[in-house]
Write a protein that holds these residues in place. Structure first.
Motif, PDB file in Angstrom:
ATOM      1  N   ALA A 163      -5.510  12.177  -0.203  1.00  0.00           N
ATOM      2  CA  ALA A 163      -5.327  11.313  -1.371  1.00  0.00           C
ATOM      3  C   ALA A 163      -4.229  10.284  -1.125  1.00  0.00           C
ATOM      4  O   ALA A 163      -4.335   9.122  -1.540  1.00  0.00           O
ATOM      5  CB  ALA A 163      -5.003  12.154  -2.602  1.00  0.00           C
ATOM      6  N   ILE A 164      -3.150  10.701  -0.445  1.00  0.00           N
ATOM      7  CA  ILE A 164      -2.049   9.775  -0.142  1.00  0.00           C
ATOM      8  C   ILE A 164      -2.506   8.725   0.866  1.00  0.00           C
ATOM      9  O   ILE A 164      -2.185   7.538   0.733  1.00  0.00           O
ATOM     10  CB  ILE A 164      -0.829  10.566   0.362  1.00  0.00           C
ATOM     11  CG1 ILE A 164      -0.237  11.394  -0.786  1.00  0.00           C
ATOM     12  CG2 ILE A 164       0.220   9.630   0.956  1.00  0.00           C
ATOM     13  CD1 ILE A 164       0.892  12.311  -0.382  1.00  0.00           C
ATOM     14  N   ALA A 165      -3.277   9.144   1.875  1.00  0.00           N
ATOM     15  CA  ALA A 165      -3.807   8.184   2.844  1.00  0.00           C
ATOM     16  C   ALA A 165      -4.694   7.155   2.147  1.00  0.00           C
ATOM     17  O   ALA A 165      -4.616   5.949   2.435  1.00  0.00           O
ATOM     18  CB  ALA A 165      -4.595   8.915   3.923  1.00  0.00           C
ATOM     19  N   SER A 166      -5.528   7.596   1.214  1.00  0.00           N
ATOM     20  CA  SER A 166      -6.410   6.688   0.481  1.00  0.00           C
ATOM     21  C   SER A 166      -5.600   5.716  -0.371  1.00  0.00           C
ATOM     22  O   SER A 166      -5.916   4.520  -0.448  1.00  0.00           O
ATOM     23  CB  SER A 166      -7.375   7.486  -0.405  1.00  0.00           C
ATOM     24  OG  SER A 166      -8.229   8.289   0.375  1.00  0.00           O
ATOM     25  N   GLN A 167      -4.540   6.222  -1.020  1.00  0.00           N
ATOM     26  CA  GLN A 167      -3.705   5.362  -1.864  1.00  0.00           C
ATOM     27  C   GLN A 167      -3.062   4.254  -1.034  1.00  0.00           C
ATOM     28  O   GLN A 167      -3.020   3.091  -1.452  1.00  0.00           O
ATOM     29  CB  GLN A 167      -2.636   6.195  -2.561  1.00  0.00           C
ATOM     30  CG  GLN A 167      -1.763   5.390  -3.517  1.00  0.00           C
ATOM     31  CD  GLN A 167      -0.717   6.252  -4.209  1.00  0.00           C
ATOM     32  OE1 GLN A 167      -0.637   7.458  -3.985  1.00  0.00           O
ATOM     33  NE2 GLN A 167       0.099   5.633  -5.052  1.00  0.00           N
ATOM     34  N   ILE A 168      -2.556   4.605   0.135  1.00  0.00           N
ATOM     35  CA  ILE A 168      -1.917   3.622   1.009  1.00  0.00           C
ATOM     36  C   ILE A 168      -2.940   2.596   1.490  1.00  0.00           C
ATOM     37  O   ILE A 168      -2.708   1.381   1.442  1.00  0.00           O
ATOM     38  CB  ILE A 168      -1.251   4.322   2.206  1.00  0.00           C
ATOM     39  CG1 ILE A 168      -0.092   5.204   1.730  1.00  0.00           C
ATOM     40  CG2 ILE A 168      -0.765   3.304   3.237  1.00  0.00           C
ATOM     41  CD1 ILE A 168       0.469   6.124   2.807  1.00  0.00           C
ATOM     42  N   PHE A 169      -4.098   3.070   1.948  1.00  0.00           N
ATOM     43  CA  PHE A 169      -5.117   2.171   2.492  1.00  0.00           C
ATOM     44  C   PHE A 169      -5.665   1.241   1.418  1.00  0.00           C
ATOM     45  O   PHE A 169      -5.889   0.052   1.665  1.00  0.00           O
ATOM     46  CB  PHE A 169      -6.242   2.994   3.120  1.00  0.00           C
ATOM     47  CG  PHE A 169      -7.206   2.185   3.935  1.00  0.00           C
ATOM     48  CD1 PHE A 169      -6.856   1.734   5.195  1.00  0.00           C
ATOM     49  CD2 PHE A 169      -8.465   1.852   3.433  1.00  0.00           C
ATOM     50  CE1 PHE A 169      -7.742   0.974   5.956  1.00  0.00           C
ATOM     51  CE2 PHE A 169      -9.350   1.100   4.175  1.00  0.00           C
ATOM     52  CZ  PHE A 169      -8.995   0.658   5.444  1.00  0.00           C
ATOM     53  N   ASN A 170      -5.858   1.767   0.208  1.00  0.00           N
ATOM     54  CA  ASN A 170      -6.372   0.948  -0.891  1.00  0.00           C
ATOM     55  C   ASN A 170      -5.357  -0.101  -1.349  1.00  0.00           C
ATOM     56  O   ASN A 170      -5.727  -1.096  -1.973  1.00  0.00           O
ATOM     57  CB  ASN A 170      -6.771   1.831  -2.077  1.00  0.00           C
ATOM     58  CG  ASN A 170      -8.059   2.595  -1.815  1.00  0.00           C
ATOM     59  OD1 ASN A 170      -8.935   2.121  -1.081  1.00  0.00           O
ATOM     60  ND2 ASN A 170      -8.191   3.771  -2.402  1.00  0.00           N
ATOM     61  N   ALA A 171      -4.071   0.145  -1.049  1.00  0.00           N
ATOM     62  CA  ALA A 171      -3.022  -0.831  -1.377  1.00  0.00           C
ATOM     63  C   ALA A 171      -2.863  -1.886  -0.283  1.00  0.00           C
ATOM     64  O   ALA A 171      -1.887  -2.624  -0.274  1.00  0.00           O
ATOM     65  CB  ALA A 171      -1.694  -0.106  -1.599  1.00  0.00           C
ATOM     66  N   LYS A 172      -3.843  -1.919   0.645  1.00  0.00           N
ATOM     67  CA  LYS A 172      -3.852  -2.893   1.747  1.00  0.00           C
ATOM     68  C   LYS A 172      -2.665  -2.701   2.694  1.00  0.00           C
ATOM     69  O   LYS A 172      -2.091  -3.665   3.213  1.00  0.00           O
ATOM     70  CB  LYS A 172      -3.894  -4.324   1.213  1.00  0.00           C
ATOM     71  CG  LYS A 172      -5.094  -4.609   0.300  1.00  0.00           C
ATOM     72  CD  LYS A 172      -5.171  -6.067  -0.089  1.00  0.00           C
ATOM     73  CE  LYS A 172      -6.285  -6.309  -1.101  1.00  0.00           C
ATOM     74  NZ  LYS A 172      -7.592  -5.766  -0.704  1.00  0.00           N
TER      75      LYS A 172
END
Length: 383
Positions: free
Chosen positions: A174-183
């Protein structure tokens, strides 16, 4: 500095407001920059610098007492205080930029209260290694709750274009997705808290390491550093995810491109140690760039946590009532940012702090260094 924190609401009853809120905040910040550890130091700093302070502060009612400082910082809403700190930091980051942002937790060991059954305060902080700035902090109940606190801290930051590095506690899909989605991109430490994936990666790298990664696309970088009576050799291998066999739930890691192995061999005067560490990353396969990002992650331990303990004696602080521990920790981080932004006096932060305590002109130089960055950038609203 007065403008930066002008949106903080005064928690005192109106009839008891003898001293201006901004005066208390400014004297508190200046005291901590000058090496003050608590409320008595704030009062003593004000008394010692009274003639100088009255040139720019309204001190009609004199210097606040130590109890006044204590009561105020116990009651100031730490979330609002943090938001105003974020406004100041964000304006600086917009001016100087922030590339690699390590995130890690620290326990304020002296903030526990055994009689009240209160555990020590634990904070998760974001740190700009390149510019030596604290970017934000979030309070957590205990170390195990870093998984909850890290997403909250990420929400406070403008991550676009940055590289976020986190130790194993924060290696979560979930943290990896949050970072990636924040560009942004991530470099996440892979350890035993993901046992199946860690074991697969470890076995594959061990097998192919001995064959020299023959026939496998990879990137390699090597660095040797000498100092403090030791020699450290760091070897970094980066392999695209496409070169590995299907890994356990690898598709859950949004943006995952590569797996990284770092081998550190340290030659000390009396022994030699070898450490192997693996990382998941959304960055392209560039061992040199990844090795630098991983190396910078240690800046949060050496330049932030260690400095807070050595320069500001944070772990020994026994302030523990109300919101005071969290608010005082934020004052220390404001002071650390201010000291790091001042570059004309090429000495340690402790020496800068000592000089600021003795030389009013140098204190003004420190404030000018950080506020010039603030004044040059647009001001987001403090909620």
């Amino acid at each position: 500095m007065e403008l930066v924190f002008s949106d903080i609401k005064d928690p005192r009853v109106e009839r008891t407001r003898v001293h201006l809120l901004t005066n208390i905040l400014i004297i508190g910040i200046l005291s901590v920059i000058a090496g003050g550890k608590g409320w008595e130091d704030m009062e003593n700093y004000g008394l010692s610098k009274y003639d100088w302070l009255k040139e720019f502060l309204d001190l009609s009612w004199g210097i606040p007492s130590a109890d006044t400082f204590r009561r105020l910082f116990e009651r100031i809403n730490p979330k609002v205080f943090e938001q105003c700190f974020q406004r100041w930091v964000q304006s600086i980051v917009e001016t100087v930029g922030a590339q690699v942002i390590p995130i890690d937790g620290k326990t304020l060991k002296g903030s526990y209260d055994r009689e009240q059954g209160k555990s020590a305060l634990h904070l998760v902080s974001a740190w700009s290694s390149q510019y030596r700035l604290v970017l934000g902090q979030v309070k957590v109940a205990d170390k195990s709750n870093e998984i909850i606190a890290i997403p909250a801290l990420l929400e406070l930051l403008d991550l676009a274009g940055c590289i976020i590095t986190i130790d194993a506690m924060g290696t979560q899909t979930a943290i990896a997705s949050q970072i990636f989605n924040a560009k942004a991109d991530y470099v996440l430490s892979l350890k035993g808290n993901h046992p199946t994936l860690h074991e697969q990666v470890k076995d594959w790298f061990e097998q192919n390491f001995h064959s020299g990664f023959e026939g496998i696309t990879n990137s390699y970088d090597e660095r040797i550093e000498k100092g403090h009576h030791r020699t450290e050799k760091r070897q970094v291998w980066c392999v695209p995810i496409s070169q590995l066999p299907p890994l356990h739930n690898y598709s859950d890691w949004l943006g995952l491109k590569c797996i990284v192995m770092v081998v550190r061999v340290r030659h000390l005067w009396n022994k030699t140690t070898r450490e192997v560490q693996f990382y998941l990353t959304s960055l392209d396969c560039d061992a040199r760039k990844l090795g630098q990002a991983i190396r910078l992650h240690w800046g949060i331990e050496n330049s932030l946590h260690w400095t807070l303990d050595i320069t500001f004696n944070e772990d020994a602080c026994r302030v523990r009532t109300g919101h005071a521990p969290q608010n005082l920790s934020l004052l220390r981080r404001i002071a650390l940012n201010a000291l790091n932004l001042e570059q004309s006096f090429k000495r340690s932060n402790r020496q800068k702090s000592n000089r600021a305590a003795m030389d009013n002109n140098y204190m003004l130089t420190i404030l000018a260094a950080c506020l010039s960055q603030y004044n040059d950038a647009p001001k987001p609203a403090c909620q």
